[in-house]
Each structure stands twice: as structure tokens, then as C-alpha cells.
Design a protein around this motif. Structure first.
Motif, PDB file in Angstrom:
ATOM      1  N   GLN A  16       0.815  -1.222   0.000  1.00  0.00           N
ATOM      2  CA  GLN A  16       0.000   0.000   0.000  1.00  0.00           C
ATOM      3  C   GLN A  16       0.848   1.272   0.000  1.00  0.00           C
ATOM      4  O   GLN A  16       0.332   2.351  -0.257  1.00  0.00           O
ATOM      5  CB  GLN A  16      -0.919  -0.008   1.220  1.00  0.00           C
ATOM      6  CG  GLN A  16      -0.156  -0.018   2.532  1.00  0.00           C
ATOM      7  CD  GLN A  16      -1.029  -0.378   3.714  1.00  0.00           C
ATOM      8  OE1 GLN A  16      -1.879   0.393   4.115  1.00  0.00           O
ATOM      9  NE2 GLN A  16      -0.830  -1.565   4.272  1.00  0.00           N
ATOM     10  N   PHE A  17       2.148   1.140   0.324  1.00  0.00           N
ATOM     11  CA  PHE A  17       3.000   2.325   0.407  1.00  0.00           C
ATOM     12  C   PHE A  17       3.845   2.547  -0.845  1.00  0.00           C
ATOM     13  O   PHE A  17       4.588   3.514  -0.934  1.00  0.00           O
ATOM     14  CB  PHE A  17       3.930   2.216   1.625  1.00  0.00           C
ATOM     15  CG  PHE A  17       3.192   2.093   2.934  1.00  0.00           C
ATOM     16  CD1 PHE A  17       2.172   2.982   3.245  1.00  0.00           C
ATOM     17  CD2 PHE A  17       3.511   1.100   3.838  1.00  0.00           C
ATOM     18  CE1 PHE A  17       1.486   2.886   4.446  1.00  0.00           C
ATOM     19  CE2 PHE A  17       2.830   0.989   5.046  1.00  0.00           C
ATOM     20  CZ  PHE A  17       1.816   1.881   5.343  1.00  0.00           C
ATOM     21  N   LEU A  18       3.786   1.618  -1.793  1.00  0.00           N
ATOM     22  CA  LEU A  18       4.662   1.728  -2.968  1.00  0.00           C
ATOM     23  C   LEU A  18       4.075   2.684  -3.996  1.00  0.00           C
ATOM     24  O   LEU A  18       2.880   2.641  -4.278  1.00  0.00           O
ATOM     25  CB  LEU A  18       4.852   0.346  -3.612  1.00  0.00           C
ATOM     26  CG  LEU A  18       5.462  -0.738  -2.724  1.00  0.00           C
ATOM     27  CD1 LEU A  18       5.541  -2.062  -3.490  1.00  0.00           C
ATOM     28  CD2 LEU A  18       6.842  -0.336  -2.227  1.00  0.00           C
ATOM     29  N   ARG A  67       6.928  15.939   8.831  1.00  0.00           N
ATOM     30  CA  ARG A  67       5.861  16.607   8.067  1.00  0.00           C
ATOM     31  C   ARG A  67       6.438  17.444   6.927  1.00  0.00           C
ATOM     32  O   ARG A  67       5.824  17.545   5.851  1.00  0.00           O
ATOM     33  CB  ARG A  67       5.017  17.480   8.993  1.00  0.00           C
ATOM     34  CG  ARG A  67       4.104  16.656   9.903  1.00  0.00           C
ATOM     35  CD  ARG A  67       3.456  17.525  10.951  1.00  0.00           C
ATOM     36  NE  ARG A  67       2.561  16.754  11.803  1.00  0.00           N
ATOM     37  CZ  ARG A  67       2.279  17.060  13.066  1.00  0.00           C
ATOM     38  NH1 ARG A  67       2.829  18.145  13.615  1.00  0.00           N
ATOM     39  NH2 ARG A  67       1.460  16.320  13.768  1.00  0.00           N
ATOM     40  N   CYS A  70       7.122  15.132   4.251  1.00  0.00           N
ATOM     41  CA  CYS A  70       5.850  14.759   3.619  1.00  0.00           C
ATOM     42  C   CYS A  70       5.390  15.853   2.650  1.00  0.00           C
ATOM     43  O   CYS A  70       4.883  15.548   1.562  1.00  0.00           O
ATOM     44  CB  CYS A  70       4.773  14.514   4.677  1.00  0.00           C
ATOM     45  SG  CYS A  70       5.030  12.989   5.617  1.00  0.00           S
ATOM     46  N   ASP A  71       5.572  17.120   3.044  1.00  0.00           N
ATOM     47  CA  ASP A  71       5.196  18.214   2.140  1.00  0.00           C
ATOM     48  C   ASP A  71       5.954  18.097   0.817  1.00  0.00           C
ATOM     49  O   ASP A  71       5.372  18.263  -0.258  1.00  0.00           O
ATOM     50  CB  ASP A  71       5.495  19.575   2.788  1.00  0.00           C
ATOM     51  CG  ASP A  71       4.548  19.876   3.948  1.00  0.00           C
ATOM     52  OD1 ASP A  71       3.489  19.212   4.041  1.00  0.00           O
ATOM     53  OD2 ASP A  71       4.866  20.767   4.772  1.00  0.00           O
ATOM     54  N   ALA A  73       7.326  15.364  -0.453  1.00  0.00           N
ATOM     55  CA  ALA A  73       6.895  14.160  -1.171  1.00  0.00           C
ATOM     56  C   ALA A  73       5.534  14.375  -1.829  1.00  0.00           C
ATOM     57  O   ALA A  73       5.274  13.859  -2.923  1.00  0.00           O
ATOM     58  CB  ALA A  73       6.856  12.957  -0.225  1.00  0.00           C
ATOM     59  N   ASP A  74       4.663  15.148  -1.170  1.00  0.00           N
ATOM     60  CA  ASP A  74       3.371  15.472  -1.792  1.00  0.00           C
ATOM     61  C   ASP A  74       3.554  16.363  -3.011  1.00  0.00           C
ATOM     62  O   ASP A  74       2.899  16.195  -4.036  1.00  0.00           O
ATOM     63  CB  ASP A  74       2.455  16.183  -0.778  1.00  0.00           C
ATOM     64  CG  ASP A  74       1.861  15.208   0.235  1.00  0.00           C
ATOM     65  OD1 ASP A  74       1.843  13.996  -0.052  1.00  0.00           O
ATOM     66  OD2 ASP A  74       1.436  15.667   1.313  1.00  0.00           O
ATOM     67  N   GLY A  79       3.272  11.784  -3.093  1.00  0.00           N
ATOM     68  CA  GLY A  79       2.992  11.336  -1.727  1.00  0.00           C
ATOM     69  C   GLY A  79       3.746  10.094  -1.288  1.00  0.00           C
ATOM     70  O   GLY A  79       3.301   9.401  -0.375  1.00  0.00           O
ATOM     71  N   HIS A  80       4.883   9.802  -1.919  1.00  0.00           N
ATOM     72  CA  HIS A  80       5.659   8.609  -1.555  1.00  0.00           C
ATOM     73  C   HIS A  80       7.091   8.970  -1.176  1.00  0.00           C
ATOM     74  O   HIS A  80       7.702   9.832  -1.804  1.00  0.00           O
ATOM     75  CB  HIS A  80       5.695   7.619  -2.719  1.00  0.00           C
ATOM     76  CG  HIS A  80       4.350   7.068  -3.052  1.00  0.00           C
ATOM     77  ND1 HIS A  80       3.828   5.964  -2.413  1.00  0.00           N
ATOM     78  CD2 HIS A  80       3.411   7.480  -3.933  1.00  0.00           C
ATOM     79  CE1 HIS A  80       2.619   5.713  -2.898  1.00  0.00           C
ATOM     80  NE2 HIS A  80       2.341   6.622  -3.825  1.00  0.00           N
ATOM     81  N   LEU A  81       7.611   8.279  -0.165  1.00  0.00           N
ATOM     82  CA  LEU A  81       9.019   8.432   0.204  1.00  0.00           C
ATOM     83  C   LEU A  81       9.466   7.194   0.965  1.00  0.00           C
ATOM     84  O   LEU A  81       8.645   6.356   1.338  1.00  0.00           O
ATOM     85  CB  LEU A  81       9.265   9.693   1.042  1.00  0.00           C
ATOM     86  CG  LEU A  81       8.732   9.750   2.479  1.00  0.00           C
ATOM     87  CD1 LEU A  81       9.421  10.873   3.230  1.00  0.00           C
ATOM     88  CD2 LEU A  81       7.248   9.966   2.505  1.00  0.00           C
ATOM     89  N   ARG A  82      10.773   7.084   1.144  1.00  0.00           N
ATOM     90  CA  ARG A  82      11.279   5.970   1.957  1.00  0.00           C
ATOM     91  C   ARG A  82      12.532   6.403   2.702  1.00  0.00           C
ATOM     92  O   ARG A  82      13.090   7.463   2.440  1.00  0.00           O
ATOM     93  CB  ARG A  82      11.553   4.721   1.109  1.00  0.00           C
ATOM     94  CG  ARG A  82      12.820   4.759   0.303  1.00  0.00           C
ATOM     95  CD  ARG A  82      13.064   3.427  -0.430  1.00  0.00           C
ATOM     96  NE  ARG A  82      13.472   2.359   0.456  1.00  0.00           N
ATOM     97  CZ  ARG A  82      14.751   2.000   0.665  1.00  0.00           C
ATOM     98  NH1 ARG A  82      15.734   2.616   0.055  1.00  0.00           N
ATOM     99  NH2 ARG A  82      15.050   1.022   1.481  1.00  0.00           N
ATOM    100  N   LEU A  92      11.231   9.421  -4.319  1.00  0.00           N
ATOM    101  CA  LEU A  92      11.122   8.536  -5.482  1.00  0.00           C
ATOM    102  C   LEU A  92      10.194   9.159  -6.515  1.00  0.00           C
ATOM    103  O   LEU A  92       9.078   9.572  -6.184  1.00  0.00           O
ATOM    104  CB  LEU A  92      10.547   7.184  -5.028  1.00  0.00           C
ATOM    105  CG  LEU A  92      11.266   6.545  -3.840  1.00  0.00           C
ATOM    106  CD1 LEU A  92      10.395   5.483  -3.184  1.00  0.00           C
ATOM    107  CD2 LEU A  92      12.592   5.947  -4.278  1.00  0.00           C
TER     108      LEU A  92
END
Lengths: 357, 406
Positions: A16-18, A67, A70-71, A73-74, A79-82, A92
Motif C-alpha cells: 500500500q506504500f509503494l 511533516r 511529507c510536504d 513528497a506530496d 505522496g511517496h518516500l522511503r 522517489l
């Protein structure tokens, strides 16, 4: 009615996170290229591309910073990161159009880009004085100082090979530093100070005795109370007794400090995995900037960088030239502490005439 | 509400420099959170005094779980009351440390309400570390986390939170599906993960290839490292391209081969695969031209650990090659035989690697019903002190074990 209490449901499934580009190309990656420091592209059998930007992160991270990640990555990555096994954060993307604006934003936030290829990646480390009861040094502080000093080697790829640094703030090695090119290890040098007034209330005396790998601890009656005594000349400061018994504290500002170990590796590439070996038995804790530690490590990095062949890790280089040559070149004095005297020590003696002069 | 921060002249010096500053992180959290503010003040004191101020943990946790929470109390609770208890929660990370921003923001919201607002992304074993909260917040935090499907990880003498490299999600060298395998093992051993019942900790780490990006050979009791049995896949055009672009294939690739099983005549690269040791160097240097073979699986090794108590160990080979296919029954059966033996015979705080050193690998293999093979040793014994378990007596039947048919 009370809600049923859930237990043992395990971590959320990763799928679900990929990001979509990974879901579609899972197991289909064909090759990758490092495009520049901290940026790489993976190319799939299908022709799809996955771009990764790797940025330094401090391991100790506030929710405010998460956060901010997250900003970004959005804004740039759907909306994805690792995160990596060495505490870096990775963004990514399925196209290269956002790489430069993302890098600019990360730099504005104070997060350098790098750590890929022939560079120094982030330092795996432990809690230190932030949160640990057995620390012989701080972790985050030493790491900050060493990486501030070596930052060029994170941001550029100008080293002969990879260099992996790790720090553990005591011999328990939550950071498992024992197979690193350079390991920074907090050490105690004073036997435990026994709290005779409380030991009988806090600890099981047979367990305390049994915890000592050199049998230096035996039961004793002190001031009419059941306690233990330590044969100090047998203590090698492992602190295993303290782990099983809080009444055997080891930490001591006058005697605690840092040791430096080198030449270990985990990867099987070329040479088999190796343990790190003792280079510098003791450096003082000198907060907030630990200048003795940063200087010693810079000297080691630069000596290796100037003398190793392409791809040669620290341990491979030293194995080729021999440890005596390393000590001569580095100017580090060879001392009694460098000679192993625990189990299998005899296997570490030089058993040939293969010597350089 | 923005708190006034304590004066921290020594720590302030760690706000300069290019590497991300953990002091800035603590200050960011401390503006909103009195726990982090006290932590900042206590850390400044440690910097002045060159000693930590944390006491041994007590036993704290959440209902029904025996691990995953690290109890911590400071030794100056009257001066730093907001962190008089400051327990850490280990939260089982998703395989490969991939997240959506939605999931991370939910974790942040919980930790803003329930704890210090500080984390480690991630701890050394791989968990999300929620750093510091009071005893009364542990159960509510767990309850909040359950609502977003995050569970607690391991600590103490249990299965520690398994971890893996990013494998097939982003790596062409993954010889098996590390992320799914890590998930499957984690789910299969939830009870062992949450309820410590072993002599000491037991770690699994899953690496997709011999580069071993999660350091499994150094850091896990069971190291599952991807490998292959057939020939390295080769793209001759791509090799020519590397050469044309200036790579010195002899010095960069051939001369670094530990098996000396490669040749380069200026045009063609030859690999004598029967001698290849699967070290990965040539593949690492020429990822466009060389790839692991197609008959892929893993080597399983056992016993790595850091020095405490009897010295550091690297894992050593238990199974040279096994196909990695769910449900991994053969491997899990073997894991359970190992645990049964170690739980029965192991001493307190004795890792599996140390246990094997004590009883001998030969005896250990017999007990877990695994046949010895030459791949398990670097070389056969050098000393002649062999423990034969049986001998012949005059008059023994010729058909006893040991007699040759001829």
C-alpha cells in the motif's frame, strides 16, 4: 460494549506504500545508473524509469521535520518516500522533471544530497546521552561533528570506494559497528562502582556473578549486606554486569571516551566480510565538538583515499599493504592495547615472515 | 503554545555546520512539547558533565505484550519532571521502509498528542522509534496506532523486528522477494516477536544479494542472503559500450575478481562460472552488462552478533542454496528446530551463534537434523582431536557401521 482489543496484527503490508511506478515494475528492474551524487535512476525491462534523490537525515527526527518531508513528497513525488538502512531519506519519482526543484528545496531545509556510490553515507548510530543508560559517549553529537567535517565526501563521489562509518556508544553495540570501514565505539575504562547499599534489593547475585565473561565478579558480604566484589585487574569493561544489574554502574566522566576501529566490511564484493580492527584505543570525550575524534577520522579517510586503489575498501587496502605499514603511514603508535588477549587471540598473531620494511 | 527553550550554550554549537542538526530537531519539538524541552536541558547537562543521566529501564509495556517498549527514567526527576519517565516505543516498520505521506502524518499526529514529538527514522534494528513518553500514555498510544494498522516491534529476549533491503521494489539484483519474505516471517512469528521466551534476542535480516545492504551477515542471528546457481547473465553489447566509454575492464573488473575466473581480451569478456564466488563485484561495476543468473534463491547463514558477551561473530553458512518460495516451510521448520534446541540448551543471554561455538557446529547440526556440507566451513579442521563417538570391539559383527562392502 468495549471494542475488541487488537494484538499481533503485525506491520502494515508494504504494498500500500509503494508508488505506482514501483508497483508496476516490481521485480522487473533491469539496471541502474548513478546520475550524479545522491541521484540515481533505475530502468525497468518495460522501459519505465524510477528516479531516486537521497538526502541526509539526522536519524533523530522531529515530527515537524517528518511533516516537512511529507510536504516535499506530496509536492514532487505523489505522496511517496522511503528511508534507507543508514537513516537517509529518499524521494522517489517516475520522471526527472522534479529532481532539481526537489534538491533546491531539500538544500533550503538544510539537508545535503549525496551518500550514493564512492562516497561516505550517513553514520549508523545509537542513542548516546539522549536516551541510553549505558552510553560511554554521546552518539548524535559525535556523528554531527564527524559528518560536518567530512561533508564533502557525502556530497561528492571522489573516494576510491565506499566508506561506511558507524557509531555505537558502548560495547553493547546497538549500532553493530563491528564490520564498518570506520567504527567509532564508546568505551568505559573504570570497573563498576558497586552500590552495596542497594545491590541486594535490585539484583540476583548469582546472575551478576554469572554475567561476567572473565569471572571477575564473586559474591561478598559488605557492611553486613549481601553484595559482590570485582577483581579489578580482570575487568575488561564490557559492562555486561551493569546490563543485568543496575547497581554496577560503569559510566565515569574521567575515564569514558571513544575508540576507533577500521577495516571492516559487510558486503561480499571482492573480499569476504571482515571485522573492524583497533586503530586508536582511546580518544577523550570532548563535547560539544569532539575535535580529537573528527581530526583522527579525517586523517584516516584521507590516508586511505590517497593510497587505496580504485574500489579498495579500507580493510582491503590495509590487508594489501600490511598493518605495520599502515601504522607507519598513519603515525598511530602501536601499543599493547592493539594486541588481542581475549578468545582466539593467538590466531591474530603474525605467523609468517611476510613483512614490509 | 510556544515554550521558552532552556539555555543550551554547548548544544547551540551543534546547530552550525552542514550536516542536519539533531539539536535543531529537538528544539523544533521543544517549542511545542515540554518533554522535548526538558530533554534539551538534560542533554546540555550531560554535555557539561560528560555523563548520561538515564537509569536502567523498568518493566513497562502494553497489555499482553512483553516487548517493544524500552522503559527509561532519568536520575534527576525533580529537576526534569517532564521526562521523569521517558519510555521509547519500537514500532514495526513496513518492509523496505516505504511510506505514504498519509501514513507518516498519522503517526506524527499520534506522537504529537501522546509523546515527545521526537522519533528515530529509524532505529538500528529497523523499527520506527517513538522516542519518549510517560507510562500512562503507552496503552493509549498503542490503541491509536492499532487504528492505523501499525503494531509494536520486538525488544528483550524475543524475535526482534525483522528487516530487509528494498529488494525487488527498486533493485535489479534482488535474487528473491525480500520485502514479501520479511513480511511473511514477521507475520508467522508475531507471538515470538511480542512475547520474549528465548534465552536472548533472535534477529532475521533479509538481503536480496551478496552486497547485503542490511548487513545481515554481521547483525542477524539468521541471515538470508540472495544468490544464484547458474551463469551470470551477460549483455555483450553493453560490455562493448562500457569499454568504448573508457572503462578499463581488465583493471576495473577482471583484476578485482576474487576467484580469478574472468578474462578480457580487449573484445570479449569470458567468465568461467563454475569458479564464480557470487561476490557481486563485476556486476556492481557493470550493472548494464552483467546481472545475477536466472536460477535464483538464497544462502542461509546463522549466528552473527556484536561482542556482548563472548565476542563478535559473523554468520556462517547453514544452507548453501535454497529456492525462496512462499510459504518457506522448509526454512520455518528448521528455524523452529533451532529455537527448540536453543531454548532447551542455551544459557541466559547466550545468542545462537555463541551457543553453536559452545556445543560445536557438528553437534548442533546433528541436533537440528541438517547434514554437514563442505560449504559450512572455511576449511576443514586443522587439529587431530576428533571426538569419535563409537569404536569397535573384538568380535563385533562385520556388518556394523564402518565396514566396507568389498
Amino acid at each position: 460494549m468495549a471494542e475488541e482489543r487488537r494484538t499481533d496484527y503485525g506491520p502494515p503490508h508494504f504494498e500500500q506504500f509503494l508508488p505506482p511506478v514501483i508497483k508496476e515494475n516490481y521485480g522487473k528492474w533491469k539496471y541502474h545508473e548513478v546520475l550524479k551524487p545522491g541521484v540515481m535512476v533505475h530502468v525497468s525491462e518495460t522501459g519505465d524509469k524510477l528516479y531516486t534523490v537521497r538526502a541526509a537525515s539526522g536519524r533523530l527526527t522531529s515530527i515537524q521535520k517528518i511533516r516537512m518531508y511529507c510536504d516535499l513528497a506530496d509536492k514532487y513525488c505523489g505522496g511517496h518516500l522511503r528511508f534507507t538502512s543508514r537513516h537517509n531519506v529518499e524521494f522517489l519519482m517516475d520522471s526527472d522533471k522534479n529532481i532539481e526543484p526537489l534538491i533546491a528545496d531539500l538544500k533550503d531545509m538544510g539537508h545535503p544530497i549525496g551518500g550514493i556510490g564512492n562516497s561516505i553515507s550517513a553514520i549508523v548510530h545509537t542513542q548516546g546521552w539522549i536516551h541510553c543508560h549505558s552510553a560511554a559517549t554521546d552518539a548524535s553529537g559525535v556523528v554531527k561533528c564527524v559528518m560536518d567535517d567530512l561533508i564533502e565526501y557525502f556530497k561528492e563521489m571522489k573516494l576510491p570506494g565506499k566508506l561506511r562509518v558507524a557509531l555505537a556508544c558502548c560495547l553493547n553495540m546497538c549500532g553493530a559497528v563491528h564490520c564498518s570501514d570506520i567504527a567509532i565505539l564508546g568505551i568505559h575504562r573504570r570497573p563498576p562502582r558497586i552500590d552495596h547499599a542497594n545491590l541486594y534489593k535490585m539484583c540476583e547475585i548469582p546472575s551478576v556473578s554469572a554475567s561476567c565473561p572473565t569471572a571477575a565478579i564473586r559474591p561478598a558480604t559488605v557492611d553486613g549486606k549481601q553484595s559482590v566484589e570485582v577483581i579489578e585487574e580482570r575487568c575488561m569493561f564490557c559492562a555486561n554486569c551493569f546490563t543485568v544489574c543496575p547497581s554496577m554502574p560503569m559510566a565515569d566522566p574521567l575515564n569514558d571516551g571513544v575508540s576507533i576501529w577500521i577495516g571492516g566490511k559487510v558486503s561480499n564484493a571482492r573480499h569476504e566480510p571482515m571485522f573492524s580492527k583497533l586503530a586508536i584505543p582511546f580518544l577523550p570525550n570532548n563535547p560539544p565538538r569532539w575535535p580529537e575524534v573528527t581530526t583522527a577520522i579525517r586523517n584516516l579517510v584521507e590516508l586511505w583515499a590517497a593510497n587505496a586503489r580504485k574500489y579498495e575498501r579500507m580493510g582491503e587496502w590495509i590487508e594489501r599493504i600490511g598493518w605495520p605499514k599502515f601504522f607507519r603511514m598513519s603515525g598511530i603508535e602501536f601499543q599493547k592495547e592493539h594486541i588481542d588477549d581475549f578468545k582466539h587471540a593467538g590466531l591474530t598473531y603474525k605467523r609468517s615472515t611476510h613483512l614490509t620494511f | 503554545m510556544a515554550n521558552t527553550l532552556p539555555k543550551t550554550p554547548m548544544l547551540d554549537e551543534l546547530e552550525t555546520g552542514e550536516w542536519p542538526s539533531f539539536v535543531k530537531e529537538i528544539k523544533m519539538a521543544a517549542k511545542e512539547n515540554p518533554m522535548s524541552s526538558d530533554l534539551l536541558a538534560l542533554l546540555e547537562r550531560s554535555y557539561k558533565e560528560k555523563i548520561g543521566h538515564w537509569k536502567h529501564g523498568g518493566i513497562v509495556g502494553v497489555m499482553g505484550y512483553g516487548g517493544g517498549v524500552i522503559g527509561r527514567y532519568n536520575d534527576l526527576p525533580e529537576e526534569y519532571p517532564n521526562i521523569s519517565h521517558f519510555h521509547t516505543m519500537r514500532i514495526n516498520q513496513p518492509s523496505g521502509w516505504f511510506y505514504t505521506t498519509d501514513a507518516l502524518r498519522k503517526i506524527c499526529d499520534i506522537w504529537e498528542k501522546r509523546g515527545s514529538g521526537l522519533t528515530n527514522m529509524h532505529g538500528s534494528t529497523g523499527d520506527i522509534i517513538l522516542l519518549g513518553t510517560s507510562t500512562d500514555q503507552l496503552e493509549p498510544t498503542f490503541s491509536d496506532l492499532a487504528k492505523i494498522d501499525f503494531d509494536i516491534g520486538g525488544s528483550g529476549s524475543d524475535v526482534r523486528t525483522p528487516s530487509c533491503c528494498c529488494g525487488m521494489a527498486r533493485c535489479e539484483w534482488a535474487c528473491y522477494d525480500t520485502m514479501q519474505c520479511c513480511y511473511d516471517f514477521t507475520m508467522a512469528y508475531q507471538d515470538e516477536l511480542h512475547r520474549p521466551a528465548f534465552p536472548y534476542k533472535f534477529k532475521f535480516k533479509f538481503s536480496g544479494c551478496p552486497n547485503d545492504c542490511v548487513a545481515s551477515i554481521a547483525r542477524s542471528d539468521m541471515s538470508i542472503i540472495g544468490t544464484w546457481r547458474d551463469e551470470i547473465q551477460m549483455d555483450k553489447d553493453a560490455i562493448a559500450e562500457y569499454a568504448a566509454n573508457g572503462m578499463d575492464i581488465k583493471s576495473d573488473v577482471v583484476d578485482n575478481c576474487p576467484a580469478k575466473c574472468m578474462e578480457w581480451d580487449g573484445k570479449e569478456l569470458l567468465i568461467d562460472n563454475q569458479y564464480c564466488r557470487r561476490c557481486m563485484h563485476c556486476i556492481n561495476v557493470m550493472p548494464k552488462a552483467l546481472r545475477p543468473g536466472k536460477d535464483r534463491g538464497a544462502t542461509i547463514l546463522l549466528g552473527a552478533k556484536a561482542p556482548i558477551v563472548e565476542g563478535a561473530l559473523l554468520s556462517s553458512v547453514l544452507i548453501p542454496f535454497i529456492k525462496m518460495e512462499p510459504p518457506y516451510k522448509e526454512i520455518m521448520d528448521m528455524v523452529e528446530r533451532i529455537w527448540d534446541l536453543w531454548c532447551e540448551e542455551g544459557k541466559a543471554r547466550e545468542r545462537v551463534g555463541e551457543f553453536i561455538q559452545r556445543v560445536g557446529l557438528g553437534n548442533f547440526l546433528e541436533a537440528i537434523e541438517v547434514e554437514p556440507v563442505a560449504e559450512m566451513v572455511a576449511f576443514p579442521r586443522e587439529n587431530p582431536y576428533v571426538f569419535y563417538e563409537e569404536y569397535f570391539e573384538e568380535g563385533d559383527d562385520d556388518e556394523e557401521e564402518g565396514g566396507d562392502d568389498e
